[in-house]
Design an enzyme around this catalytic site. Structure first.
Site, PDB file in Angstrom:
ATOM      1  N   LYS A 103      11.173  -6.238   0.459  1.00 21.29           N
ATOM      2  CA  LYS A 103      10.340  -5.595   1.911  1.00 21.29           C
ATOM      3  C   LYS A 103      11.216  -6.372   3.000  1.00 21.29           C
ATOM      4  CE  LYS A 103       6.664  -3.614   3.242  1.00 21.29           C
ATOM      5  NZ  LYS A 103       5.646  -2.519   2.739  1.00 21.29           N
ATOM      6  N   GLY A 215     -10.416   3.803   9.113  1.00 23.02           N
ATOM      7  CA  GLY A 215      -8.889   4.435   9.077  1.00 23.02           C
ATOM      8  C   GLY A 215      -8.444   5.515   9.161  1.00 23.02           C
ATOM      9  N   ALA A 219      -3.030   7.641   6.506  1.00 18.55           N
ATOM     10  CA  ALA A 219      -3.539   8.280   5.265  1.00 18.55           C
ATOM     11  C   ALA A 219      -4.526   9.318   5.177  1.00 18.55           C
ATOM     12  CB  ALA A 219      -3.654   6.893   4.867  1.00 18.55           C
ATOM     13  N   GLY A 220      -5.678   7.715   6.199  1.00 19.21           N
ATOM     14  CA  GLY A 220      -6.980   8.357   6.886  1.00 19.21           C
ATOM     15  C   GLY A 220      -6.776   9.449   6.743  1.00 19.21           C
TER      16      GLY A 220
HETATM   17  P1  NAD Z   1      -1.817   4.076  11.108  1.00 15.90           P
HETATM   18  O1  NAD Z   1      -1.365   3.130  11.700  1.00 15.90           O
HETATM   19  O2  NAD Z   1      -1.275   4.974  11.107  1.00 15.90           O
HETATM   20  O3  NAD Z   1      -3.318   4.317  10.905  1.00 15.90           O
HETATM   21  C1  NAD Z   1      -4.100   2.985  10.826  1.00 15.90           C
HETATM   22  C2  NAD Z   1      -5.553   4.199  11.607  1.00 15.90           C
HETATM   23  O4  NAD Z   1      -6.503   2.499  10.575  1.00 15.90           O
HETATM   24  C3  NAD Z   1      -5.656   4.269  12.389  1.00 15.90           C
HETATM   25  O5  NAD Z   1      -6.415   4.949  12.536  1.00 15.90           O
HETATM   26  C4  NAD Z   1      -6.026   2.985  13.212  1.00 15.90           C
HETATM   27  O6  NAD Z   1      -6.799   3.213  14.807  1.00 15.90           O
HETATM   28  C5  NAD Z   1      -6.968   2.511  12.338  1.00 15.90           C
HETATM   29  N1  NAD Z   1      -7.636   1.403  12.237  1.00 15.90           N
HETATM   30  C6  NAD Z   1      -6.278  -0.094  12.729  1.00 15.90           C
HETATM   31  N2  NAD Z   1      -7.161  -1.695  13.003  1.00 15.90           N
HETATM   32  C7  NAD Z   1      -8.535  -1.434  11.729  1.00 15.90           C
HETATM   33  C8  NAD Z   1      -9.779  -1.385  11.883  1.00 15.90           C
HETATM   34  N3  NAD Z   1     -10.261  -2.840  12.216  1.00 15.90           N
HETATM   35  N4  NAD Z   1     -10.913  -0.487  11.265  1.00 15.90           N
HETATM   36  C9  NAD Z   1     -10.388   0.890  11.272  1.00 15.90           C
HETATM   37  N5  NAD Z   1      -9.960   0.764  11.382  1.00 15.90           N
HETATM   38  C10 NAD Z   1      -9.316   0.280  12.072  1.00 15.90           C
HETATM   39  O7  NAD Z   1      -1.777   3.233   9.030  1.00 15.90           O
HETATM   40  P2  NAD Z   1      -1.467   4.403   8.250  1.00 15.90           P
HETATM   41  O8  NAD Z   1      -0.152   4.502   7.770  1.00 15.90           O
HETATM   42  O9  NAD Z   1      -2.460   5.752   7.888  1.00 15.90           O
HETATM   43  O10 NAD Z   1      -1.322   2.882   6.727  1.00 15.90           O
HETATM   44  C11 NAD Z   1      -2.822   2.892   6.755  1.00 15.90           C
HETATM   45  C12 NAD Z   1      -3.222   2.042   5.604  1.00 15.90           C
HETATM   46  O11 NAD Z   1      -2.348   2.931   4.376  1.00 15.90           O
HETATM   47  C13 NAD Z   1      -2.111   0.528   5.792  1.00 15.90           C
HETATM   48  O12 NAD Z   1      -2.561  -0.298   5.192  1.00 15.90           O
HETATM   49  C14 NAD Z   1      -1.046   0.725   4.945  1.00 15.90           C
HETATM   50  O13 NAD Z   1       0.005   0.248   4.638  1.00 15.90           O
HETATM   51  C15 NAD Z   1      -1.453   1.469   3.956  1.00 15.90           C
HETATM   52  N6  NAD Z   1      -0.342   2.937   2.982  1.00 15.90           N
HETATM   53  C16 NAD Z   1       0.092   3.892   4.179  1.00 15.90           C
HETATM   54  C17 NAD Z   1       1.611   4.347   3.844  1.00 15.90           C
HETATM   55  C18 NAD Z   1       1.283   5.635   4.095  1.00 15.90           C
HETATM   56  O14 NAD Z   1       2.977   6.188   3.728  1.00 15.90           O
HETATM   57  N7  NAD Z   1       1.194   5.712   5.443  1.00 15.90           N
HETATM   58  C19 NAD Z   1       1.988   3.998   2.499  1.00 15.90           C
HETATM   59  C20 NAD Z   1       1.243   2.677   1.466  1.00 15.90           C
HETATM   60  C21 NAD Z   1      -0.214   2.248   1.569  1.00 15.90           C
END
Ligand code: NAD
Length: 420
Positions: A103, A215, A219-220
């Site tokens: 990382k 979220g 991802a969400g």
């Molecule tokens: P992103 O930045 O696209 O989305 C994050 C979302 O979480 C946003 O909607 C933001 O408003 C929300 N958020 C932030 N703080 C918050 C809180 N306190 N309460 C509720 N919602 C909150 O990020 P992502 O890429 O969707 O990643 C989300 C998670 O998934 C992270 O933990 C990341 O490490 C993990 N992840 C993502 C991927 C990927 O391919 N995108 C891969 C592995 C793991």
């Protein structure tokens, strides 16, 4: 709360105890193999010179080249990078990819940089780390505040320094330069494949199952869409500013909510603006403890803790986010018989599709979308089955089973190489 690396080591120790692991494997796994720290000078647009601290932690490469993202964030912290690199080693071993774990990070707020400053920083990182990186050595990918464009600059810089086109040096690139269309949705897709598998095993219909998602980003949002399209009842969605909850018969359409978020920047005022829908505006805390069958944390770490774990009503927690459940909360959820599908399995779709990108880059051969999809399905289901067998064998929860499985696999690779 402990620092993330301490949490990671607690998880390792638990796994070690369950299988009575060879002491030498434990000794090698309790610290990263290499930590690189560099200072990256960037000539700013106003001609001043600024330096930024960059890190790359190479945790373990017994099973293959190091693999893991690079984040650009003002609070990049070496203990966190160490933990994340350890979890990458575990994740790659759980889904049986021929990778180790790594990382990286740069202490920077990218929003304060112009595009040309950002490009200089990305290229500077590669210049300083050049000897540590490469398609057979260490293959980074995007993480927090890094994206396909940055991966493109980094791959180009690496290629220029190497004097050859090295597309396989970075993954998560744009499609035109060797990336894969499916990468954007891969994390959500991998998690959704597991949800479908669990639903089938339970013998339920999607329409009977209520899903709440914390979220609403990459991802969400994408996960919510897959689930909605498949007929699941989406009863709650939140972002950093609050949640939209359905406590009556009307269900949330994630696309409609996302269109709103795109326009307004947040879902915060959705309920107020669409009173006719009878949705309830709530907090993230309300979402985490609402009535539902499946809870999907897809935001940030440490969301389900010893303070709120007792209130969780879901039967299954599918961790798309990294580290959303603290070790203390894990124990509470286990006692409540809530099934937690841990991050190292649930969100492994992302690194799996990154692996497909790397393989295709190395071969100069492009698979069809269907092939990428089918291979992702087969790897996710294969890993899920392996974890289930391991959980049954050692009578553990899924998280412990993932760590046991991964540590066994890494240990075997160490033995095969004659390290232990
Ligand atoms: P992103 O930045 O696209 O989305 C994050 C979302 O979480 C946003 O909607 C933001 O408003 C929300 N958020 C932030 N703080 C918050 C809180 N306190 N309460 C509720 N919602 C909150 O990020 P992502 O890429 O969707 O990643 C989300 C998670 O998934 C992270 O933990 C990341 O490490 C993990 N992840 C993502 C991927 C990927 O391919 N995108 C891969 C592995 C793991």
């Amino acid at each position: 709360m402990k620092n993330p690396f301490e949490n990671a080591m607690t998880q390792l120790k638990k796994a070690v105890k369950i299988i009575d692991l060879d002491e030498s494997v434990f000794v090698l796994l309790r610290q990263p193999q290499q930590i690189h720290e560099v200072s990256i000078p960037v000539k700013m647009d106003n001609s001043s010179l600024k330096t930024f601290r960059g890190y790359r932690v190479q945790y373990n490469n017994a099973r293959g080249p190091y693999k893991g993202g690079i984040r650009f964030h003002p609070q990049v912290d070496i203990e966190e990078v160490k933990a994340l690199s350890f979890w990458m080693a575990i994740k790659c071993a759980v889904v049986n990819l021929p990778y180790g774990g790594g990382k990286g990070g740069v202490e920077v707020n990218p929003q304060e940089l112009s595009e040309s400053e950002l490009e200089k920083l990305a290229r500077g990182y590669v210049e300083k780390m050049y000897r540590q990186l490469g398609p057979d050595r260490d293959i980074p990918a995007p993480d927090v505040y890094t994206n396909p464009k940055i991966m493109g600059w980094m791959m180009d810089e690496y290629s220029q320094l190497a004097g050859k086109v090295a597309k396989g040096s970075f993954t998560g690139k744009a499609v035109e330069i060797g990336g894969i269309k499916a990468r954007e949705s891969a994390t959500a897709k991998g998690g959704f494949i597991l949800l479908e598998k669990m639903r089938e095993d339970l013998g339920k219909n999607a329409s009977e199952m209520k899903v709440a998602i914390q979220g609403f980003g990459n991802a969400g949002y994408i996960f919510a869409n897959f689930a909605y399209e498949a007929g699941y009842q989406i009863v709650g969605i939140s972002d950093s500013r609050g949640a939209v909850l359905s406590k009556n018969s009307e269900l949330i359409n994630p696309q409609e909510l996302f269109d709103y978020k795109r326009k307004k920047g947040s879902i915060e005022n959705f309920c107020e603006d669409y009173k006719d829908k009878n949705f309830i505006a709530g907090s993230n805390e309300d979402l985490l403890t609402m009535e539902c069958d499946i809870l999907v944390p897809a935001a940030i770490e440490n969301q389900i803790t010893e303070d709120n774990a007792d209130g969780v009503k879901a039967e299954i927690i599918l961790e798309l986010a990294n580290g959303p459940v603290t070790p203390e909360a894990d124990d509470i959820l286990s006692k409540k018989n809530i099934t937690v599908v841990p991050d190292v399995l649930a969100n492994a779709g992302g690194v799996t599709v990154s692996y497909f990108e790397w393989v295709q880059n190395l071969q100069n051969f492009v698979w069809s979308d269907e092939e990428n999809d089918e291979r992702l399905r087969s790897i996710m289901i294969g890993a899920y089955d392996d974890v289930l067998v391991c959980a049954e064998k050692y009578e553990t929860n899924y998280r412990e089973a993932c760590f046991v499985l991964a540590v066994e696999r890494i240990g075997e690779a160490m033995k095969g190489r004659g390290w232990v």
